[in-house]
Scaffold this motif. Structure first.
Motif, PDB file in Angstrom:
ATOM      1  N   ASP A   1      -3.960  -7.324  -2.111  1.00  0.00           N
ATOM      2  CA  ASP A   1      -3.301  -5.424  -1.794  1.00  0.00           C
ATOM      3  C   ASP A   1      -4.816  -4.203  -1.900  1.00  0.00           C
ATOM      4  O   ASP A   1      -4.350  -3.238  -0.888  1.00  0.00           O
ATOM      5  CB  ASP A   1      -2.789  -5.489  -2.802  1.00  0.00           C
ATOM      6  CG  ASP A   1      -0.553  -6.304  -2.425  1.00  0.00           C
ATOM      7  OD1 ASP A   1      -1.311  -7.175  -1.224  1.00  0.00           O
ATOM      8  OD2 ASP A   1      -0.985  -6.344  -3.137  1.00  0.00           O
ATOM      9  N   THR A   2      -5.173  -4.599  -2.441  1.00  0.00           N
ATOM     10  CA  THR A   2      -5.990  -3.525  -2.854  1.00  0.00           C
ATOM     11  C   THR A   2      -7.511  -3.663  -2.518  1.00  0.00           C
ATOM     12  O   THR A   2      -8.163  -4.788  -2.854  1.00  0.00           O
ATOM     13  CB  THR A   2      -6.290  -3.074  -4.448  1.00  0.00           C
ATOM     14  OG1 THR A   2      -4.916  -2.786  -4.941  1.00  0.00           O
ATOM     15  CG2 THR A   2      -7.585  -2.054  -4.904  1.00  0.00           C
TER      16      THR A   2
ATOM     17  N   GLU B   1     -12.531   1.672  -5.697  1.00  0.00           N
ATOM     18  CA  GLU B   1     -10.878   0.817  -4.457  1.00  0.00           C
ATOM     19  C   GLU B   1     -10.167   1.847  -4.094  1.00  0.00           C
ATOM     20  O   GLU B   1      -9.699   2.562  -4.507  1.00  0.00           O
ATOM     21  CB  GLU B   1      -9.787  -0.624  -5.769  1.00  0.00           C
ATOM     22  CG  GLU B   1     -10.599  -1.542  -6.535  1.00  0.00           C
ATOM     23  CD  GLU B   1     -10.283  -2.151  -7.759  1.00  0.00           C
ATOM     24  OE1 GLU B   1      -9.124  -2.013  -7.313  1.00  0.00           O
ATOM     25  OE2 GLU B   1     -11.091  -2.696  -8.686  1.00  0.00           O
ATOM     26  N   ARG B   2      -9.685   0.973  -2.796  1.00  0.00           N
ATOM     27  CA  ARG B   2      -8.828   1.635  -1.987  1.00  0.00           C
ATOM     28  C   ARG B   2      -7.720   0.809  -1.959  1.00  0.00           C
ATOM     29  O   ARG B   2      -7.570  -0.460  -1.249  1.00  0.00           O
ATOM     30  CB  ARG B   2      -9.335   2.092  -1.085  1.00  0.00           C
ATOM     31  CG  ARG B   2      -9.490   1.862  -0.111  1.00  0.00           C
ATOM     32  CD  ARG B   2     -10.304   2.422   1.829  1.00  0.00           C
ATOM     33  NE  ARG B   2      -9.266   2.748   2.365  1.00  0.00           N
ATOM     34  CZ  ARG B   2      -8.798   3.482   3.064  1.00  0.00           C
ATOM     35  NH1 ARG B   2     -10.004   3.796   4.013  1.00  0.00           N
ATOM     36  NH2 ARG B   2      -8.327   4.117   3.786  1.00  0.00           N
ATOM     37  N   LYS B   3      -5.808   0.800  -1.300  1.00  0.00           N
ATOM     38  CA  LYS B   3      -5.801   0.655  -0.858  1.00  0.00           C
ATOM     39  C   LYS B   3      -5.543  -0.243   0.571  1.00  0.00           C
ATOM     40  O   LYS B   3      -6.317   0.105   0.966  1.00  0.00           O
ATOM     41  CB  LYS B   3      -4.143   1.022  -1.046  1.00  0.00           C
ATOM     42  CG  LYS B   3      -3.107   0.031  -0.418  1.00  0.00           C
ATOM     43  CD  LYS B   3      -1.753   0.916  -0.323  1.00  0.00           C
ATOM     44  CE  LYS B   3      -0.021   0.083   0.194  1.00  0.00           C
ATOM     45  NZ  LYS B   3       0.841   0.921  -0.032  1.00  0.00           N
ATOM     46  N   ARG B   4      -5.240  -1.829   0.304  1.00  0.00           N
ATOM     47  CA  ARG B   4      -6.256  -2.047   1.891  1.00  0.00           C
ATOM     48  C   ARG B   4      -4.700  -1.708   2.911  1.00  0.00           C
ATOM     49  O   ARG B   4      -3.575  -1.431   2.825  1.00  0.00           O
ATOM     50  CB  ARG B   4      -5.479  -3.891   1.972  1.00  0.00           C
ATOM     51  CG  ARG B   4      -5.519  -4.215   2.905  1.00  0.00           C
ATOM     52  CD  ARG B   4      -5.548  -5.865   3.001  1.00  0.00           C
ATOM     53  NE  ARG B   4      -4.911  -6.835   4.153  1.00  0.00           N
ATOM     54  CZ  ARG B   4      -5.460  -8.091   4.700  1.00  0.00           C
ATOM     55  NH1 ARG B   4      -6.310  -8.767   3.508  1.00  0.00           N
ATOM     56  NH2 ARG B   4      -6.069  -8.381   6.041  1.00  0.00           N
TER      57      ARG B   4
END
Length: 289
Positions: free
Chosen positions: A99-100, A45-48
């Motif tokens: 957000d993610t 996952e990564r931050k939007r």
């Protein structure tokens, strides 16, 4: 009693179940390692990093824009899809992230990446042969000899689908209780190869994806032909497991989670095939938060 477990539990559900996995790349991400059975491994996952998602039509098809950046594939190719309907569906995956960014929830993006990059470098004939090869181990063709209740369940639930396929394609599909599997006539393979050849490369990537999920070409054909719904096809593919759950009970949350995940993957793959086979154009939309 067992037939009831194969009926739709929620009649209103359709193809767009909540997706789970999309081996996808955001703009500028590096390619992921390849495996023989799957095009890409799910990234973390990564931050939007974007606010708005939109689609535009370019020379090669429809493109996805994350703010002012154009989406790229893991091999850094421009992410371009052949139909506007598919572009809107993919854009919706990106727009629905909170957000993610949960890449493993984005199956449609994954399938597009696979179609664009073709990491296994297979041609159309190879994709078709791979799908037809599943007949040798098709779930519906392997039967148990006992217990009697499961034997009857398989006969009652699987035989009608095999009979439908035999009539629909004018072929013979055998079942077997032998560990060596059923004997599939050469003509059956030839007919199904010819049928699958009517699909384009993108749709074939989706078909193979669904066949892999259900472990059944027969169920996949019935699903693509609208003979079955996603939920029915998934439950038929899990018939023995559902039987065991009914008999012995399930592990709290685990079985339900697996079932929902399989539904999501199968639904996304089925939708992908239909959108890739769609020849009409939907009204152009701009997706924004």
């Amino acid at each position: 009693m067992w037939r009831s477990c194969l009926r739709l539990r929620h009649a209103g559900r359709r193809l767009l179940n909540r997706p789970r996995a999309a081996l996808t790349a955001s703009a500028g991400r590096e390619p992921n390692p390849l495996t023989p059975s799957r095009a890409y491994a799910p990234p973390t996952e990564r931050k939007r990093f974007y606010q708005n998602v939109s689609i535009t039509q370019g020379e090669g098809g429809f493109e996805i824009n994350l703010d002012h950046r154009k989406l790229k594939t893991p091999q850094a190719k421009l992410f371009t899809v052949p139909s506007e309907a598919l572009a809107i569906a993919v854009a919706t995956e990106w727009d629905s992230q909170q957000d993610t960014i949960k890449f493993y929830t984005m199956h449609l993006t994954t399938l597009c990446n696979t179609s664009l990059d073709n990491p296994t470098q297979r041609n159309k004939d190879q994709l078709i042969r791979a799908a037809v090869k599943f007949l040798d181990t098709d779930t519906l063709c392997y039967r148990v000899e006992e217990p009697a209740t499961l034997v009857e369940l398989q006969k009652n639930e699987w035989d009608p689908i095999i009979e439908w396929a035999e009539k629909r394609y004018d072929v013979e599909i055998n079942s077997s209780t032998n560990i060596m599997g059923p004997s599939i006539p050469a003509r059956t393979r030839e007919v199904l190869v010819s049928h699958l050849a009517s699909y384009n490369m993108w749709a074939l990537q989706g078909i193979e994806f669904v066949v892999t999920q259900l472990k059944s070409l027969v169920l996949t054909l019935a699903l693509m032909d609208l003979r079955l719904t996603v939920e029915q096809a998934v439950l038929l593919s899990r018939l023995e497991e559902e039987y065991q759950i009914q008999k012995w009970g399930n592990i709290e949350w685990a079985h339900d989670y697996e079932l929902q995940e399989l539904r999501a993957r199968t639904a996304a793959g089925t939708l992908f095939v239909h959108l890739c086979s769609e020849s009409t154009t939907v009204k152009h939309k701009l997706l924004q938060q």
